[in-house]
Write a protein that holds these residues in place. Structure first.
Motif, PDB file in Angstrom:
ATOM      1  N   SER A   1       0.851  -1.334   0.106  1.00  0.00           N
ATOM      2  CA  SER A   1       0.099  -0.002   0.197  1.00  0.00           C
ATOM      3  C   SER A   1       0.784   1.201   0.093  1.00  0.00           C
ATOM      4  O   SER A   1       0.683   2.235  -0.875  1.00  0.00           O
ATOM      5  N   SER A   2       2.039   1.138   0.876  1.00  0.00           N
ATOM      6  CA  SER A   2       2.745   2.285   0.835  1.00  0.00           C
ATOM      7  C   SER A   2       3.326   2.628  -0.382  1.00  0.00           C
ATOM      8  O   SER A   2       3.601   3.568  -0.993  1.00  0.00           O
ATOM      9  N   GLN A   3       3.731   1.620  -1.206  1.00  0.00           N
ATOM     10  CA  GLN A   3       4.727   1.373  -2.181  1.00  0.00           C
ATOM     11  C   GLN A   3       3.819   2.129  -3.374  1.00  0.00           C
ATOM     12  O   GLN A   3       4.162   3.173  -4.251  1.00  0.00           O
TER      13      GLN A   3
ATOM     14  N   ASN B   1       1.720   6.431  -6.879  1.00  0.00           N
ATOM     15  CA  ASN B   1       0.742   7.272  -7.569  1.00  0.00           C
ATOM     16  C   ASN B   1       0.926   8.833  -7.389  1.00  0.00           C
ATOM     17  O   ASN B   1       0.680   9.537  -8.292  1.00  0.00           O
ATOM     18  N   ARG B   2       1.776   9.139  -6.344  1.00  0.00           N
ATOM     19  CA  ARG B   2       2.132  10.461  -6.002  1.00  0.00           C
ATOM     20  C   ARG B   2       3.090  10.747  -7.130  1.00  0.00           C
ATOM     21  O   ARG B   2       3.197  12.037  -7.565  1.00  0.00           O
ATOM     22  N   GLU B   3       4.179  10.035  -7.551  1.00  0.00           N
ATOM     23  CA  GLU B   3       5.001  10.333  -8.642  1.00  0.00           C
ATOM     24  C   GLU B   3       4.404  10.275  -9.938  1.00  0.00           C
ATOM     25  O   GLU B   3       4.477  11.434 -10.570  1.00  0.00           O
ATOM     26  N   ILE B   4       3.309   9.505 -10.059  1.00  0.00           N
ATOM     27  CA  ILE B   4       2.492   9.652 -11.497  1.00  0.00           C
ATOM     28  C   ILE B   4       1.658  11.170 -11.453  1.00  0.00           C
ATOM     29  O   ILE B   4       1.731  11.852 -12.604  1.00  0.00           O
ATOM     30  N   ASN B   5       1.037  11.525 -10.435  1.00  0.00           N
ATOM     31  CA  ASN B   5       0.417  12.690 -10.358  1.00  0.00           C
ATOM     32  C   ASN B   5       1.274  13.910 -10.570  1.00  0.00           C
ATOM     33  O   ASN B   5       0.950  14.661 -11.103  1.00  0.00           O
ATOM     34  N   LEU B   6       2.708  13.825  -9.986  1.00  0.00           N
ATOM     35  CA  LEU B   6       3.422  15.008 -10.064  1.00  0.00           C
ATOM     36  C   LEU B   6       4.077  14.881 -11.455  1.00  0.00           C
ATOM     37  O   LEU B   6       3.980  15.955 -11.963  1.00  0.00           O
TER      38      LEU B   6
END
Length: 88
Positions: free
Chosen positions: A8-10, A15-20
């Motif tokens: 879940s953490s990974q 997800n944060r990387e993709i959104n950024l």
């Protein structure tokens, strides 16, 4: 349960990387469009912001799941403007 938390953490990190990436890429495309407009109007323009965003994207890409982007040169912009506007 620990494995679930790790996964879940990974996934959250990815997800944060993709959104950024999406945000940076949109900003980069807008900065390129602005440079094209200025070039077409024979106004001076800078690619500093474009290549700053490119650098940020490429740093993010080192993590493995984000594509890299090429740095943009004045010649690239001028060639694009020639093809798009002046060869009609």
């Amino acid at each position: 349960m620990s494995v679930h938390k790790d996964i879940s953490s990974q996934l959250g990190r990815k997800n944060r990387e993709i959104n950024l990436f999406i945000q940076l890429d949109k900003e980069r495309e807008a900065a390129i469009a602005k440079a094209v407009e200025h070039s077409h109007a024979d106004e001076t323009y800078s690619l500093d912001r474009v290549n700053e965003l490119t650098s940020q994207i490429n740093e993010l890409a080192k993590q493995g799941s984000i594509p890299t982007r090429s740095y943009v040169t004045n010649a690239m912009i001028e060639e694009y403007v020639q093809k798009k506007y002046r060869n009609k």
